[in-house]
Design a protein around this motif. Structure first.
Motif, PDB file in Angstrom:
ATOM      1  N   ASN A  59       9.773  -1.992  -1.208  1.00 11.24           N
ATOM      2  CA  ASN A  59       9.482  -3.368  -1.642  1.00 11.24           C
ATOM      3  C   ASN A  59       8.762  -4.201  -0.585  1.00 11.24           C
ATOM      4  O   ASN A  59       8.905  -5.415  -0.545  1.00 11.24           O
ATOM      5  N   THR A  60       7.947  -3.535   0.239  1.00  9.09           N
ATOM      6  CA  THR A  60       7.200  -4.275   1.269  1.00  9.09           C
ATOM      7  C   THR A  60       5.717  -3.883   1.241  1.00  9.09           C
ATOM      8  O   THR A  60       5.043  -3.888   2.268  1.00  9.09           O
ATOM      9  N   ALA A  61       5.201  -3.548   0.054  1.00 10.48           N
ATOM     10  CA  ALA A  61       3.895  -2.890  -0.044  1.00 10.48           C
ATOM     11  C   ALA A  61       2.695  -3.829  -0.009  1.00 10.48           C
ATOM     12  O   ALA A  61       1.563  -3.356   0.118  1.00 10.48           O
ATOM     13  N   GLN A  62       2.883  -5.132  -0.142  1.00  9.48           N
ATOM     14  CA  GLN A  62       1.739  -6.053  -0.106  1.00  9.48           C
ATOM     15  C   GLN A  62       1.399  -6.370   1.349  1.00  9.48           C
ATOM     16  O   GLN A  62       1.574  -7.474   1.854  1.00  9.48           O
ATOM     17  N   ALA A  63       0.915  -5.325   2.015  1.00  9.04           N
ATOM     18  CA  ALA A  63       0.608  -5.380   3.442  1.00  9.04           C
ATOM     19  C   ALA A  63      -0.311  -4.199   3.762  1.00  9.04           C
ATOM     20  O   ALA A  63      -0.439  -3.273   2.968  1.00  9.04           O
ATOM     21  N   PRO A  64      -0.947  -4.212   4.920  1.00  9.27           N
ATOM     22  CA  PRO A  64      -1.847  -3.100   5.254  1.00  9.27           C
ATOM     23  C   PRO A  64      -1.124  -1.771   5.461  1.00  9.27           C
ATOM     24  O   PRO A  64      -1.666  -0.710   5.152  1.00  9.27           O
ATOM     25  N   LEU A  65       0.094  -1.827   6.007  1.00 10.54           N
ATOM     26  CA  LEU A  65       0.856  -0.618   6.315  1.00 10.54           C
ATOM     27  C   LEU A  65       2.208  -0.647   5.629  1.00 10.54           C
ATOM     28  O   LEU A  65       2.798  -1.715   5.427  1.00 10.54           O
ATOM     29  N   LEU A  66       2.718   0.535   5.301  1.00 16.24           N
ATOM     30  CA  LEU A  66       3.966   0.638   4.550  1.00 16.24           C
ATOM     31  C   LEU A  66       4.773   1.831   5.057  1.00 16.24           C
ATOM     32  O   LEU A  66       4.232   2.928   5.230  1.00 16.24           O
ATOM     33  N   ARG A  67       6.065   1.599   5.278  1.00 17.49           N
ATOM     34  CA  ARG A  67       6.981   2.716   5.557  1.00 17.49           C
ATOM     35  C   ARG A  67       7.553   3.211   4.243  1.00 17.49           C
ATOM     36  O   ARG A  67       8.117   2.437   3.480  1.00 17.49           O
ATOM     37  N   VAL A  68       7.389   4.503   3.979  1.00 20.87           N
ATOM     38  CA  VAL A  68       7.920   5.102   2.760  1.00 20.87           C
ATOM     39  C   VAL A  68       9.063   6.035   3.138  1.00 20.87           C
ATOM     40  O   VAL A  68       8.852   7.040   3.820  1.00 20.87           O
ATOM     41  N   PRO A  69      10.295   5.729   2.714  1.00 21.73           N
ATOM     42  CA  PRO A  69      11.413   6.637   2.984  1.00 21.73           C
ATOM     43  C   PRO A  69      11.312   7.896   2.125  1.00 21.73           C
ATOM     44  O   PRO A  69      10.584   7.933   1.127  1.00 21.73           O
ATOM     45  N   LEU A  70      12.035   8.932   2.522  1.00 24.65           N
ATOM     46  CA  LEU A  70      12.138  10.158   1.728  1.00 24.65           C
ATOM     47  C   LEU A  70      10.749  10.634   1.286  1.00 24.65           C
ATOM     48  O   LEU A  70      10.490  10.909   0.115  1.00 24.65           O
ATOM     49  N   ALA A  71       9.859  10.722   2.251  1.00 19.45           N
ATOM     50  CA  ALA A  71       8.446  10.953   1.956  1.00 19.45           C
ATOM     51  C   ALA A  71       8.200  12.245   1.177  1.00 19.45           C
ATOM     52  O   ALA A  71       7.377  12.273   0.252  1.00 19.45           O
ATOM     53  N   ASP A  72       8.898  13.320   1.525  1.00 15.84           N
ATOM     54  CA  ASP A  72       8.671  14.592   0.827  1.00 15.84           C
ATOM     55  C   ASP A  72       8.975  14.490  -0.665  1.00 15.84           C
ATOM     56  O   ASP A  72       8.285  15.096  -1.479  1.00 15.84           O
ATOM     57  N   GLY A  73       9.993  13.738  -1.012  1.00 12.81           N
ATOM     58  CA  GLY A  73      10.391  13.636  -2.409  1.00 12.81           C
ATOM     59  C   GLY A  73       9.702  12.533  -3.171  1.00 12.81           C
ATOM     60  O   GLY A  73       9.708  12.519  -4.403  1.00 12.81           O
TER      61      GLY A  73
END
Length: 338
Positions: A110-124
């Motif tokens: 829920n922090t995607a309106q930005a240039p960079l984003l941390r995505v948890p559980l990336a493989d899934g």
């Protein structure tokens, strides 16, 4: 880094935020190629969902992987990826039956309106495209992160089959892409409920055969007129209000299916009324990850172009204008280029 932050009702600012970093070995950092404003973002923006503190916004994203955690094996830096608004491990029992949005280990992105984003559980969570797409394909790929995936799930939950008569309640981005989804699934007749000329035009472009402007009981009566008093085989509820839910249920034929994906606000169902409605109800937060491979393939091969739902494009630093335009219904959906 600067990104969208909601401070209170209609107080959305492009403000300083922490630059995301790898926090867990299962994380990935994605540089957004595009993001957007979602209709569901308007609930907190309007103050309907309280915001007790300054809150970063955005849950739709696609872009290039910049960094991955030490435990990530299927996603690599340099890949163009798309992910869902719920991160999932894609391994839990709920994931195995196609409901990654109810993964036992899910995390909200829920922090995607930005240039960079941390995505948890990336493989899934993240799915890579065959190669880095051209710029003109990015808007359509972005819709798969939520609105196209949600519209697709609405049609899937409503059991849309070839030849079906389908009603779509709601003419926002999800409803319009529900029309596109029903068309792609072979529906014989698609009735879009809309009062807005621009949205009606796009609904027809996506495959709607009929437009109904009435709402509530009058809308149900009109649907019954169009279906010889029977109702629709499948109804997609894409709003989330009491009126829209009851309109969907009452417009459905006996034994028909309602797929509901509108985030509920004040919806209450009367047990006896539901009992005698004799309809199937299925819905919830769309398991976007389940549908991503199929939808990416459809976009990549040019079979669908859901990016047409974006009718306002702005640079990310003008995100507040995008919220205002959607809040005032001057735009269906705002695309944001970082």
């Amino acid at each position: 880094m600067r990104g969208a932050v909601l401070y209170g009702p209609r107080d959305l600012r492009f403000d300083e935020r922490d630059t995301p970093t790898i926090l867990k070995p299962t994380d990935a950092i994605v540089r957004n190629s595009a993001t957007c404003v979602c209709g569901s973002d308007l609930w907190p923006y309007r103050g309907i969902n309280p915001v007790p503190q300054p809150t970063p916004m955005g849950h739709e994203y696609c872009g290039i992987v910049e960094e991955v955690g030490s435990a990530v094996t299927s996603i690599k830096p340099g890949q163009f990826v798309i992910g869902s608004f719920f991160a999932s491990d894609n391994k839990s029992p709920n994931c195995h039956v196609g409901y990654q949005s109810s993964c036992q280990n899910r995390e909200l992105v829920n922090t995607a309106q930005a240039p960079l984003l941390r995505v948890p559980l990336a493989d899934g969570t993240l799915v890579a495209t065959p190669e880095v797409p051209s710029d003109d394909m990015v808007p359509s790929l972005l819709t798969l992160s939520d609105v196209m995936g949600t519209g697709w799930f609405a049609a899937h939950a409503a059991n849309v089959k070839p030849g079906n008569t389908v009603v779509v309640v709601g003419d926002g981005a999800v409803g319009l892409l529900g029309v596109l989804s029903a068309s792609q699934m072979g529906a014989g007749r698609i009735i879009a409920m809309s009062r807005h000329d621009s949205r009606q035009k796009l609904a027809r472009e996506f495959g709607a055969t009929d437009i109904v402007t009435e709402r509530g009981d009058e809308g149900v009566d009109r649907i019954k007129e169009l279906t010889d008093g029977i109702g629709a085989d499948s109804v997609l509820e894409c709003v989330g209000t009491q009126e829209s839910m009851m309109q969907a249920i009452h417009a459905t034929r006996k034994g028909g299916h309602v797929g509901y994906v509108g985030v509920p606000h004040g919806v209450e169902l009367n047990g006896e009324e539901l009992f005698f409605a004799h309809v199937h109800l299925h819905g919830g937060p769309a398991p976007v990850r389940h549908f991503l491979p199929e939808l990416i393939d459809l976009v990549w091969k040019g079979k669908i172009d859901p990016g047409k739902v974006f009718d306002l494009t702005l640079p990310l630093d003008q995100v507040a204008k995008g919220y205002r335009a959607m809040d005032e219904r001057r735009a269906i959906k705002t695309l944001l280029w970082p």
